[in-house]
Motif scaffolding. Structure first.
Motif, short mmCIF file in Angstrom:
data_model
loop_
_atom_site.label_atom_id
_atom_site.label_comp_id
_atom_site.label_asym_id
_atom_site.label_seq_id
_atom_site.Cartn_x
_atom_site.Cartn_y
_atom_site.Cartn_z
N LEU A 128 62.34 109.87 76.27
CA LEU A 128 62.32 109.92 74.81
C LEU A 128 60.90 110.11 74.29
CD1 LEU A 128 63.76 109.64 72.09
CD2 LEU A 128 63.47 107.15 72.29
N THR A 129 59.94 109.44 74.91
CA THR A 129 58.54 109.61 74.50
C THR A 129 58.11 111.06 74.62
OG1 THR A 129 58.03 107.36 75.24
CG2 THR A 129 56.18 108.87 74.96
N ALA A 130 58.42 111.68 75.76
CA ALA A 130 58.07 113.09 75.94
C ALA A 130 58.83 113.98 74.96
CB ALA A 130 58.35 113.51 77.38
N TYR A 131 60.09 113.67 74.72
CA TYR A 131 60.91 114.47 73.82
C TYR A 131 60.32 114.46 72.40
CZ TYR A 131 64.93 115.93 71.03
OH TYR A 131 65.75 116.59 70.14
N ARG A 132 59.89 113.31 71.93
CA ARG A 132 59.35 113.21 70.57
C ARG A 132 58.08 114.04 70.42
NH1 ARG A 132 60.89 108.97 67.25
NH2 ARG A 132 58.74 108.59 66.57
N VAL A 133 57.22 114.00 71.43
CA VAL A 133 55.97 114.77 71.34
C VAL A 133 56.27 116.27 71.37
CG1 VAL A 133 53.80 115.29 72.50
CG2 VAL A 133 54.60 112.93 72.35
N LEU A 134 57.14 116.68 72.29
CA LEU A 134 57.44 118.11 72.42
C LEU A 134 58.15 118.64 71.17
CD1 LEU A 134 58.60 118.27 76.15
CD2 LEU A 134 56.43 119.03 75.19
N THR A 135 59.09 117.88 70.64
CA THR A 135 59.81 118.36 69.45
C THR A 135 58.92 118.33 68.21
OG1 THR A 135 60.72 116.13 69.16
CG2 THR A 135 62.08 117.75 70.31
N MET A 136 57.95 117.44 68.17
CA MET A 136 56.98 117.45 67.07
C MET A 136 56.16 118.74 67.11
SD MET A 136 53.43 116.91 66.60
CE MET A 136 52.93 115.81 67.91
N ASP A 175 61.53 105.09 61.29
CA ASP A 175 61.57 106.38 61.98
C ASP A 175 62.73 107.23 61.46
OD1 ASP A 175 60.24 107.87 64.20
OD2 ASP A 175 62.26 107.85 65.05
N LEU A 176 63.89 106.62 61.31
CA LEU A 176 65.04 107.36 60.80
C LEU A 176 64.83 107.77 59.35
CD1 LEU A 176 67.91 108.40 61.30
CD2 LEU A 176 68.77 106.18 60.56
N THR A 177 64.20 106.90 58.58
CA THR A 177 63.91 107.24 57.18
C THR A 177 63.01 108.46 57.09
OG1 THR A 177 64.14 104.93 56.51
CG2 THR A 177 62.91 106.38 55.04
N PHE A 203 54.39 117.07 54.91
CA PHE A 203 55.37 116.34 55.73
C PHE A 203 55.04 116.45 57.21
CE2 PHE A 203 59.12 116.43 58.44
CZ PHE A 203 59.61 115.15 58.22
N LEU A 204 54.68 117.64 57.68
CA LEU A 204 54.42 117.82 59.10
C LEU A 204 53.19 117.04 59.56
CD1 LEU A 204 55.25 121.63 59.46
CD2 LEU A 204 56.58 119.69 60.30
N VAL A 205 52.20 116.94 58.67
CA VAL A 205 51.03 116.13 59.02
C VAL A 205 51.43 114.66 59.17
CG1 VAL A 205 48.84 115.23 58.13
CG2 VAL A 205 49.32 117.67 58.00
N THR A 216 54.34 110.33 64.83
CA THR A 216 54.81 110.50 66.21
C THR A 216 53.77 110.04 67.22
OG1 THR A 216 56.18 112.39 65.55
CG2 THR A 216 55.68 112.16 67.90
N LEU A 217 52.54 110.48 67.04
CA LEU A 217 51.48 110.12 67.99
C LEU A 217 51.08 108.65 67.86
CD1 LEU A 217 49.24 113.31 67.68
CD2 LEU A 217 50.93 112.78 69.43
N GLY A 218 51.11 108.14 66.63
CA GLY A 218 50.70 106.75 66.42
C GLY A 218 51.72 105.73 66.89
N THR A 219 52.97 106.15 67.00
CA THR A 219 54.03 105.21 67.38
C THR A 219 54.51 105.43 68.81
OG1 THR A 219 55.72 106.69 66.45
CG2 THR A 219 54.84 104.95 65.01
N LEU A 220 53.77 106.14 69.62
CA LEU A 220 54.17 106.33 71.02
C LEU A 220 54.38 105.01 71.75
CD1 LEU A 220 52.08 109.42 72.20
CD2 LEU A 220 54.50 109.31 71.60
#
Length: 407
Positions: free
Chosen positions: A20-28, A80-82, A51-53, A59-63
């Protein structure tokens, strides 16, 4: 004595968090690249950029928050869901055509990472709730949802629930395995203590009973009492429960078995020559045949094997008689050591061993077979009525269990 603690982690959940950690970084990164290459379609690019910033920084801060179940709190999951829902609903503000053309939202497939975090943390029920919120947000964002929109929403909903259910099943299996290891460790500890008791206290009580009966008088009463205590102690050894040597835990719903062991051996102790432990058994009634070179085993393994040989000789004296002749043969092979104990007694009648175990007399089962099993070896007994008994003990050079475990 050195005390060492070994922790065995069996959780299949932790690799899911890593994925999941890798997935979040790659999808970001994927969402950012989609925005960069499709920047011409945005009517308000500053909305997409803002928004993207925020999403990239989040994403990076909550790894560390998605590194494991303990760190992934409900508050984080809600935030995160919000963020994912806000990104979906902001898409029409950045792209006026988004409601009329099937295209990616601002967070794109990054949204699935939030839903998967719910699934891994709380199971299929949490996943169903999170994916339902995402489904509603996508339908609102589209205004007039198309068949592709419903297809994507249904896919995320089913996939997240399936993953959540698999996680729950895996956790239940891990807890069952941890409990099984706990019971197995308790059983082995009980058998180890039963062997020690059999090799010392029970044999002394049996000897006192026999001698007291032979002497008569007050000694006979002492022998009778010793016999009663022998029966009581055998019953306790056969059915008593002992504290476990392993403790199972649920570390954030993942199974952990923590094993605390006492190391009786100083670190780096040299191997022991088995011949020196078996030589004292040689005598007028016991012949000892050994190799010309040292037979080296780990000290604990050598002691356990010698104790098993001693138990076999005790059985010869008890069942074959004081005048029975016994032979000990030691064979040193490249990968194992074989010790054979043979006698010229009357042999063991068929079914007698099973009957003895049923009566609580577990000399063969515990003092011999139990010791060899703990060493990773085997004990085979061959007995023919009228032709004596032969016990063959095999121990691998690299033994497992308490005698030779390294981790």
């Amino acid at each position: 004595m050195a005390r060492r603690e070994r922790v065995v982690r069996m959780s299949v959940e932790q690799p899911l968090w890593h994925a999941l950690t890798a997935y979040r970084v790659l999808t970001m990164l994927y969402a950012v690249l989609l925005a960069v290459f499709g920047r011409d379609r945005y009517d308000r690019p500053w909305v997409a950029i803002a928004f993207l910033v925020v999403m990239a920084a989040w994403t990076l801060g909550t790894l560390p928050k998605v590194a494991g179940a303990a760190a992934c709190t409900k508050r984080f999951l809600g935030a995160d869901l919000t963020l994912a829902l806000v990104g979906i609903l902001l898409t029409p503000l950045a792209d006026f055509e988004a409601q009329h053309v099937d295209g990616p939202t601002l967070p794109s497939i990054w949204t699935a990472g939030s839903v998967l975090a719910f699934a891994i943390k709380g199971g299929w029920r949490w996943a169903a709730v999170a994916s339902s919120f995402v489904a509603v947000a996508n339908i609102i964002e589209r205004g007039e949802p198309s068949r592709d929109t419903f297809h994507n929403v249904l896919l995320v909903w089913v996939a997240s629930i399936a993953i959540g259910y698999v996680v729950e099943v895996a956790r239940a299996s891990e807890r069952t395995l941890a409990r099984a290891l706990e019971i197995e460790a308790a059983t082995r500890e009980r058998e180890r203590l039963a062997r020690d008791i059999h090799d010392s206290v029970l044999q002394v009580l049996a000897m006192v009973q026999r001698r007291g009966t032979a002497l008569g008088g007050e000694a006979a009463e002492l022998g009778r009492m010793a016999g009663e205590q022998e029966v009581a102690l055998r019953t306790l050894v056969s059915s008593g429960l002992l504290p476990t040597t392993r403790v199972s835990e649920d570390a954030a719903e993942g199974a952990v078995v923590r094993s605390v062991e006492v190391d009786d051996e100083p670190s780096g102790q040299a191997d022991c020559d088995l011949r020196s432990l078996l030589a004292p058994h040689a005598g007028s009634r016991t012949s000892f045949a050994e190799p010309g070179a040292p037979v080296l085993l780990a000290p604990a393994a050598a002691r356990e094997l010698a104790a098993a040989v001693s138990a076999a000789l005790d059985n010869v004296r008890v069942h074959a008689g004081e005048n029975a002749q016994a032979w000990i043969l030691v064979e040193d092979w490249p990968d194992e050591v074989i010790v054979t104990v043979r006698d010229d007694g009357p042999g063991i009648p068929e079914g007698r061993l099973a009957q003895a175990e049923g009566e609580g007399r577990m000399g063969i089962a515990l003092s011999i077979r139990g010791r060899l099993r703990d060493l990773g070896g085997t004990a085979e007994l061959i007995s023919v009525p009228g032709q004596g008994t032969e016990v063959e003990l095999k121990v691998p050079k690299v033994s497992r269990g308490k005698a030779g475990s390294a981790g």
